[in-house]
Motif scaffolding. Structure first.
Motif, short mmCIF file in Angstrom:
data_model
loop_
_atom_site.label_atom_id
_atom_site.label_comp_id
_atom_site.label_asym_id
_atom_site.label_seq_id
_atom_site.Cartn_x
_atom_site.Cartn_y
_atom_site.Cartn_z
N PRO A 46 -38.29 36.06 12.60
CA PRO A 46 -37.11 35.27 11.79
C PRO A 46 -37.73 33.85 11.13
N GLU A 47 -38.63 33.46 11.60
CA GLU A 47 -39.23 32.25 11.05
C GLU A 47 -39.94 32.53 9.75
N GLY A 48 -40.73 33.52 9.76
CA GLY A 48 -41.45 34.08 8.40
C GLY A 48 -40.35 34.61 7.38
N ILE A 49 -39.28 35.20 7.78
CA ILE A 49 -38.43 35.55 6.67
C ILE A 49 -37.58 34.18 6.31
N ALA A 50 -37.49 33.46 7.23
CA ALA A 50 -36.64 32.10 6.63
C ALA A 50 -37.70 31.39 5.66
N ALA A 69 -32.18 35.70 3.78
CA ALA A 69 -31.17 35.09 4.62
C ALA A 69 -30.35 35.81 5.32
N GLN A 70 -29.87 36.95 4.71
CA GLN A 70 -28.92 37.95 5.26
C GLN A 70 -29.61 38.67 6.50
N PRO A 76 -30.31 29.72 13.28
CA PRO A 76 -29.88 28.40 12.48
C PRO A 76 -30.55 28.08 11.16
N THR A 77 -31.86 28.33 11.05
CA THR A 77 -32.79 27.88 9.89
C THR A 77 -32.35 29.12 8.79
N GLY A 78 -32.03 30.26 9.33
CA GLY A 78 -31.50 31.34 8.21
C GLY A 78 -30.35 30.97 7.72
#
Length: 198
Positions: A46-50, A69-70, A76-78
């Motif tokens: 998720p961190e890399g995607i964000a 983001a979806q 929370p960051t997303g």
């Protein structure tokens, strides 16, 4: 984090004029391709995607940012990046929904401090026209924590023509501060995720 990501961030930091409140087209198509090509050790984290969502958004690539983001709506960051994307496309109620989903995001403390200090040291409120936007901006100097929903309301008022050029510039600078703080937080989280995955 790899050097190409840092170069992308530096390019986005230095863009002038600042990013518009409601961008209408991608700022730099070549840069957007570079962001899309970023290779991460754990591309599903998720961190890399964000991070990709944030960089695309900062480059005014709203659709690409939204697609990332979806993928991490429960993060929370997303959620915060998702809210910013909807705010920039002028879907203010949807933006506030995603800010609510992001909850009391850790970035809101540092963001509040930085935004409040900038307003107190750089803005003469007496020179701004009276009205709701000025009142909301003044409230930022007193609130204990950054309130992205209230800031969204200010931008919505500006978008409806209830502001002026001076207020638009203040809002754009605050948006820039918001992006700087959130991208710094997102980058640190992505770097930590990369370290753990190695």
């Amino acid at each position: 984090m790899n050097e190409s990501i840092m170069q992308i961030i530096e390019r986005l930091k230095s863009r002038r004029p600042l990013q518009q409140l409601a961008p209408e087209r991608i700022w730099d198509e070549a840069l957007d391709a570079e962001i899309a090509a970023i290779s991460l050790a754990n591309p599903d984290a998720p961190e890399g995607i964000a991070l990709k969502a944030g960089l695309h958004l900062w480059n005014d690539s709203l659709d690409r940012s939204h697609s990332y983001a979806q993928l991490i709506e429960d993060n929370p960051t997303g959620g915060y990046w998702h809210g910013l994307m909807h705010r920039m496309e002028r879907d203010y109620s949807n933006a506030k929904y995603w800010f609510y989903q992001a909850g009391a995001h850790p970035v809101m403390d540092s963001l509040q401090k930085r935004a409040s200090e900038w307003l107190l040291h750089e803005i003469d409120f007496k020179q701004l026209p009276e009205g709701e936007i000025r009142d909301m901006l003044y409230e930022v100097t007193k609130q204990p924590r950054w309130n992205p929903a209230a800031f969204t309301d200010s931008i919505a008022l500006q978008g409806r023509g209830l502001g002026c050029e001076a207020l638009r510039q203040v809002l754009e600078e605050l948006q820039h501060i918001e992006l700087l703080e959130l991208i710094a937080y997102t980058l640190r989280a992505a770097e930590e995720s990369e370290r753990v995955s190695r």
